[in-house]
Design a protein around this motif. Structure first.
Motif, PDB file in Angstrom:
ATOM      1  N   LEU A 373       0.813  -1.234   0.000  1.00  8.83           N
ATOM      2  CA  LEU A 373       0.000   0.000   0.000  1.00  8.83           C
ATOM      3  C   LEU A 373       0.840   1.275   0.000  1.00  8.83           C
ATOM      4  CD1 LEU A 373      -2.690  -1.009   2.632  1.00  8.83           C
ATOM      5  CD2 LEU A 373      -3.117  -0.492   0.197  1.00  8.83           C
ATOM      6  N   GLY A 379      -1.166  -1.119  -4.839  1.00  3.62           N
ATOM      7  CA  GLY A 379      -1.949  -0.299  -3.904  1.00  3.62           C
ATOM      8  C   GLY A 379      -1.310   1.064  -3.720  1.00  3.62           C
ATOM      9  N   LEU A 383      -3.074   4.621  -4.349  1.00  2.00           N
ATOM     10  CA  LEU A 383      -3.231   5.533  -3.201  1.00  2.00           C
ATOM     11  C   LEU A 383      -2.462   6.832  -3.448  1.00  2.00           C
ATOM     12  CD1 LEU A 383      -4.723   5.391  -0.565  1.00  2.00           C
ATOM     13  CD2 LEU A 383      -2.717   4.362   0.534  1.00  2.00           C
ATOM     14  N   SER A 384      -1.291   6.698  -3.983  1.00  2.00           N
ATOM     15  CA  SER A 384      -0.475   7.891  -4.243  1.00  2.00           C
ATOM     16  C   SER A 384      -1.196   8.821  -5.200  1.00  2.00           C
ATOM     17  CB  SER A 384       0.870   7.456  -4.829  1.00  2.00           C
ATOM     18  OG  SER A 384       1.563   8.593  -5.289  1.00  2.00           O
ATOM     19  N   VAL A 387      -4.022  10.692  -3.200  1.00  2.90           N
ATOM     20  CA  VAL A 387      -3.839  11.618  -2.070  1.00  2.90           C
ATOM     21  C   VAL A 387      -2.581  12.484  -2.149  1.00  2.90           C
ATOM     22  CG1 VAL A 387      -5.039   9.972  -0.559  1.00  2.90           C
ATOM     23  CG2 VAL A 387      -2.532  10.017  -0.611  1.00  2.90           C
ATOM     24  N   GLU A 404      -7.707   7.992   8.115  1.00  5.79           N
ATOM     25  CA  GLU A 404      -6.474   7.331   8.567  1.00  5.79           C
ATOM     26  C   GLU A 404      -6.638   6.864  10.016  1.00  5.79           C
ATOM     27  OE1 GLU A 404      -1.646   8.196   9.011  1.00  5.79           O
ATOM     28  OE2 GLU A 404      -2.915   9.650   7.933  1.00  5.79           O
ATOM     29  N   TRP A 493      -0.304  10.316   5.049  1.00 10.13           N
ATOM     30  CA  TRP A 493      -0.207   9.654   3.747  1.00 10.13           C
ATOM     31  C   TRP A 493       0.287  10.583   2.623  1.00 10.13           C
ATOM     32  CZ3 TRP A 493      -5.560   6.760   4.414  1.00 10.13           C
ATOM     33  CH2 TRP A 493      -5.390   5.741   5.358  1.00 10.13           C
TER      34      TRP A 493
END
Ligand code: SF4
Length: 520
Positions: A373, A379, A383-384, A387, A404, A493
């Motif tokens: 992740l 993942g 995700l990158s 966000v 989070e 994140w």
């Protein structure tokens, strides 16, 4: 000896006998000076004056060690107090600075104050827990490893000392201390001071570890003249990290009862014997605690000179030490708790510790999840993309912070510090340590129990997990920075994917994994 106008003009430069002794390898003493808010400054200075005269006569006494909030949370600022003492003593003191209830910003101001006052020596500690815990906020603790690195990076000429508590009798808490010492040395420690202790084998073990890991940094022992009354005070107030066994405590009470006149002299003789033993072992000096009069100081010196002739070697020293812990009717005090763990295998009488299955499974699962992740996995790419561009404290960040926390609070006890270090702390969240320590344990554990008394120390758990995963070197070499206040309560994140996460210094990873296989 009052401070002269010349000094203010910068003509008079006080000696830094601590630095000189370290450089010349000369065994030295510092006298602990507890600055407390009860004592008005003048009183303290008058007390100091009498000591100054003694200093002039004893070359090995390098100066004073000025404590930070030992008596109460409101004791005078140690930097200000140290300046006064330096101006009176004419020698550079060792300024204790503890990170309890202090932030990076507080530390930076203290460093500036040190520089402005031309003070040159600092002992950096995380510190014991606050005497009074605030109800309306969570007090933060700037940990020593981060403070040492900050001080050395910005004021490289400062002489920095750090602390070690070798008086730990479970494998986990003991190794957590020794491994964290590696980080303190990589961060720039110039010398190490132990906690107060009465177990010569543990003093020896600390040197054994330094030698095993090839750490060529001088060690100084903190030595207390332990009386019956002081033992009662320490056990009643549970002075964090100081071990006085029931046996030793009982011995001191009986000694004071049986020999009311001689008890003070017996205490000083034992203290002198301990200092002699430490000098024989190879310690570079002692920090003396609870020596309050010139007479005590002089008696101690005479005793050491006398005992040095009587106990020229370890065998005669052991005999004299044993005798000093013996009362009539063969009551012998044992300063060592039962079932004590020692590093060198022949002293072990406890099975080696390992992580419970659930911790091992969690570690492996989280390691894989993190890689998928947040690292190389698909993942992470998704995700990158989602966000990465969210800025701290923005509306989107507030939503993300809640998500989070929703996910990580039940799993790790996450408090969204904004700078997630789980991948560097064996997936045990540093915020679940009441002091928020990421780099290793404070000195306050007892039998693996946290100083706060309500949990097992997280660093004992981390040690078992890291040992079984064969990554103990991370506990010894990975310097994890402190969380800046402004990052707290934001999502970690987006900065992670912008490579703005915690800047872990791994530069010390040149040593082999520590081998702690005691009973395999
Ligand atoms: S969890 Fe460990 S390091 Fe944290 S306060 Fe407790 S004893 Fe100290």
């Amino acid at each position: 000896m009052a401070i002269s106008a010349d000094y203010l003009a910068g003509v008079f430069r006080p000696q830094n006998e601590i630095r000189n002794a370290l450089r010349k390898g000369r065994f030295f003493w510092t006298i602990e000076f507890v600055a407390s808010s009860d004592h008005v400054l003048n009183d303290d200075l008058v007390t100091v004056d009498s000591f100054v005269r003694a200093l002039a006569r004893r070359p090995e006494v390098a100066g004073f060690s000025v404590t930070d909030r030992v008596h109460s949370d409101d004791d005078p600022d140690p930097v200000m107090m140290a300046k006064h003492i330096r101006d009176h003593a004419g020698t550079q003191p060792l300024v204790h600075w503890s990170g309890k209830d202090r932030s990076i910003t507080d530390f930076e101001s203290s460093l500036e104050a040190m520089s402005a006052a031309k003070l040159e020596n600092m002992l950096l500690l995380t510190g014991d827990k606050l005497k009074i815990t605030p109800v309306d906020r969570r007090p933060r603790y700037l940990e020593s490893v981060s403070a040492i690195k900050l001080a050395k990076d910005n004021y490289p000429d400062l002489i920095i000392a750090s602390a070690l508590n070798p008086f730990k009798y479970r494998e986990e808490e003991a190794m957590a201390q020794y491994l964290k010492l590696g980080k303190k040395i990589y961060a720039g420690t110039d010398f190490v001071i132990t906690q107060i202790g009465f177990d010569i084998k543990k003093f020896e073990e600390a040197l054994f570890w330094m030698d095993t890991r090839d750490y060529r940094v001088p060690m100084v022992a903190n030595v207390m003249a332990l009386t019956a009354a002081r033992s009662r005070f320490i056990r009643k107030n549970q002075l964090a990290g100081v071990t006085i066994t029931d046996s030793y405590h009982e011995f001191l009470q009986q000694e004071a009862e049986l020999f009311p006149e001689q008890a003070p002299a017996r205490v000083l003789r034992r203290t002198a014997l301990l200092i002699l033993g430490l000098r024989m072992l190879g310690y570079s000096g002692v920090q003396l605690t609870a020596i309050h009069t010139v007479d005590q100081l002089m008696t101690l010196h005479k005793q050491i000179d006398y005992l040095a002739k009587k106990c020229p070697d370890r065998v005669s020293w052991n005999k004299a030490w044993q005798e000093s812990l013996t009362l009539p009717k063969a009551f012998i005090a044992n300063p060592v708790p039962g079932k004590a763990w020692y590093m060198s295998s022949h002293m072990v009488n406890r099975p080696s510790s390992h992580a419970p299955l659930k911790d091992r499974i969690k570690y492996r699962t989280m390691k894989w999840s993190h890689s998928f992740l947040f690292d190389q996995g698909l993942g992470a790419k998704v995700l990158s993309g989602l966000v990465k561009n969210i800025q701290r404290h923005s509306k989107a960040d507030k939503i993300l912070e809640r998500i989070e926390r929703l996910i990580k609070a039940p799993l790790f006890g996450c408090e969204t510090c904004g700078m997630c270090r789980l991948a560097e702390t064996q997936y045990i969240c540093p915020e679940t340590c009441p002091k928020g320590l990421a780099n290793g344990a404070c000195g306050g554990t007892n039998d693996n129990t946290c100083e706060f008394g309500d949990r097992e120390c997280i660093h004992s758990r981390k040690y078992r997990i890291a040992k079984d995963a064969n990554v103990l070197s991370q506990l010894e070499h990975w310097l994890i920075p402190a969380v800046p206040d402004e990052a707290r309560q934001t999502s970690s994140w987006p900065p992670h994917f912008r490579d703005e996460g915690p800047d872990i210094d791994k530069s010390g990873m040149d040593k082999p994994e520590p081998d702690i296989s005691s009973d395999e």
